[in-house]
Design an enzyme around this catalytic site. Structure first.
Site, PDB file in Angstrom:
ATOM      1  N   ASN A   9       0.891  -1.164   0.000  1.00 38.43           N
ATOM      2  CA  ASN A   9       0.000   0.000   0.000  1.00 38.43           C
ATOM      3  C   ASN A   9       0.927   1.210   0.000  1.00 38.43           C
ATOM      4  OD1 ASN A   9      -1.802   2.055   0.493  1.00 38.43           O
ATOM      5  ND2 ASN A   9      -2.093   1.547   2.659  1.00 38.43           N
ATOM      6  N   LYS A  11       0.284   4.310  -0.402  1.00 41.99           N
ATOM      7  CA  LYS A  11      -0.248   5.572   0.151  1.00 41.99           C
ATOM      8  C   LYS A  11       0.080   6.717  -0.814  1.00 41.99           C
ATOM      9  CE  LYS A  11       0.250   3.502   4.645  1.00 41.99           C
ATOM     10  NZ  LYS A  11       0.313   3.647   6.072  1.00 41.99           N
ATOM     11  N   HIS A  95      -9.285   2.069   4.570  1.00 45.29           N
ATOM     12  CA  HIS A  95      -8.026   2.146   5.330  1.00 45.29           C
ATOM     13  C   HIS A  95      -8.205   3.133   6.488  1.00 45.29           C
ATOM     14  CE1 HIS A  95      -3.878   3.074   6.334  1.00 45.29           C
ATOM     15  NE2 HIS A  95      -3.569   1.917   5.789  1.00 45.29           N
ATOM     16  N   GLU A  97      -6.443   5.434   7.567  1.00 46.71           N
ATOM     17  CA  GLU A  97      -6.136   6.841   7.232  1.00 46.71           C
ATOM     18  C   GLU A  97      -7.304   7.497   6.514  1.00 46.71           C
ATOM     19  OE1 GLU A  97      -2.455   5.958   5.265  1.00 46.71           O
ATOM     20  OE2 GLU A  97      -1.587   5.395   7.196  1.00 46.71           O
ATOM     21  N   GLU A 167      -5.784  -4.224  10.448  1.00 47.78           N
ATOM     22  CA  GLU A 167      -4.666  -3.300  10.648  1.00 47.78           C
ATOM     23  C   GLU A 167      -4.880  -2.496  11.928  1.00 47.78           C
ATOM     24  OE1 GLU A 167      -2.549  -2.394   6.682  1.00 47.78           O
ATOM     25  OE2 GLU A 167      -4.174  -0.978   6.892  1.00 47.78           O
ATOM     26  N   GLY A 173       2.749   2.266  10.569  1.00 49.77           N
ATOM     27  CA  GLY A 173       3.804   3.265  10.398  1.00 49.77           C
ATOM     28  C   GLY A 173       4.526   3.622  11.683  1.00 49.77           C
ATOM     29  N   SER A 213       3.289  -2.239  10.234  1.00 52.27           N
ATOM     30  CA  SER A 213       4.727  -2.432  10.443  1.00 52.27           C
ATOM     31  C   SER A 213       5.220  -3.839  10.100  1.00 52.27           C
ATOM     32  CB  SER A 213       5.120  -2.034  11.876  1.00 52.27           C
ATOM     33  OG  SER A 213       4.855  -0.651  12.092  1.00 52.27           O
TER      34      SER A 213
HETATM   35  P1  PGA Z   1       2.942   0.206   7.481  1.00 47.65           P
HETATM   36  O1  PGA Z   1       1.503   0.562   6.849  1.00 47.65           O
HETATM   37  O2  PGA Z   1       3.355  -1.111   6.904  1.00 47.65           O
HETATM   38  O3  PGA Z   1       3.848   1.337   7.017  1.00 47.65           O
HETATM   39  O4  PGA Z   1       2.786   0.156   8.949  1.00 47.65           O
HETATM   40  C1  PGA Z   1       0.540  -0.437   6.672  1.00 47.65           C
HETATM   41  C2  PGA Z   1      -0.713   0.150   6.086  1.00 47.65           C
HETATM   42  O5  PGA Z   1      -1.070   1.291   6.426  1.00 47.65           O
HETATM   43  O6  PGA Z   1      -1.386  -0.496   5.264  1.00 47.65           O
END
Ligand code: PGA
Length: 251
Positions: A9, A11, A95, A97, A167, A173, A213
């Site tokens: 992903n 982003k 997601h 976000e 998630e 992140g 992560s």
């Molecule tokens: P990350 O993000 O692997 O950077 O923690 C995962 C995601 O938001 O799908």
């Protein structure tokens, strides 16, 4: 047997040129992973170039969001059919976000997921709790709310095109991964819920990815959990060698 699905992903990272350069480098590195589904969710502006560059490889390309209408006066939005035309085979919906910064609700996720499936896309429907919610003992309630309402009214046929991504927001992140046991615990809750909603066969067939992560160093132990069927990966999917290590987690 559920086929593992390792998906990046990106982003809001990577221009067209960067996306194409990534695929050109990554394609030979992931070509051997025939028993794993491999995908990249990318910014809308890069999708067409990315999908063209990925043609003939085992890398699938997907959007990170879509609208539920076919077309209309929705400035800034992208219809599912537009993603398909760009060469996408899947889309990420809901997601955290998007829920946090762009006001997405279970109801809009539900409409988006339905529309995406009607257009032939596979949907990665995201769910997960915040740190406050986890500490308040609400993880199961939050995840149940996301999955139950996100998939409200879905038919067994539609469920064939659904992938769930668990998630935990506190792990995205942050470098803080859920332990394999924490992931497994929630994945098992989700599978039981799917069985309640759609029956055992569909629950057993639906893939549930973990995200938050995931890195080359921890992917193996996470993927070893019985109810973890893939990973949705942000940061560690931005470099071809790291992405390839995730895809080749069995090696
Ligand atoms: P990350 O993000 O692997 O950077 O923690 C995962 C995601 O938001 O799908």
């Amino acid at each position: 047997m559920r086929k593992p699905f390792i998906c990046g992903n990106w982003k809001m990272y990577k221009t067209n040129a960067e996306a194409v350069a990534f695929v050109n480098e990554a394609k030979s590195l992931v070509a051997g992973a025939t028993d794993v589904d491999v995908g990249i969710g990318a910014p809308a502006t890069a999708l067409k170039s990315l999908a063209d560059a990925a043609k003939g490889t085992n890398i699938m390309v997907g959007g990170e969001n879509c609208h539920w209408e076919k077309e209309g006066a929705f400035t800034g939005e992208i219809a599912p059919g537009m993603l398909v035309e760009c060469g996408c085979s899947f889309v990420i919906i809901g997601h955290s976000e998007r829920r946090q910064y762009f006001g997405e609700t279970n109801e809009t996720c539900n409409k988006k997921a339905k529309a995406a499936i009607a257009n032939g896309l596979t949907v990665i429907l995201c769910c997960g709790e915040t740190l406050d919610e986890r500490e308040a003992g609400k993880t199961t309630a939050v995840v149940t709310d996301h999955v139950k309402n996100g998939l409200a009214g879905f038919t067994p046929e539609e469920m064939k095109k659904i992938v769930i991504a668990y998630e935990p927001v506190w792990a995205i992140g942050t470098g803080k991964t859920a332990t394999p046991e924490q992931a497994q615990e929630v994945h098992a809750v989700i599978r039981t819920l799917l069985a309640d909603m759609f029956g055992k066969d569909i629950a057993e067939a639906t893939r549930i990815q973990y995200g938050g992560s995931v890195k080359p160093e921890n992917v193996k132990e996470i993927m070893a959990q019985p109810d973890v069927d893939g990973a949705l990966v942000g940061g560690a999917a931005l470099k071809p060698d790291s992405f390839a290590k995730l895809v080749n987690f069995k090696a």
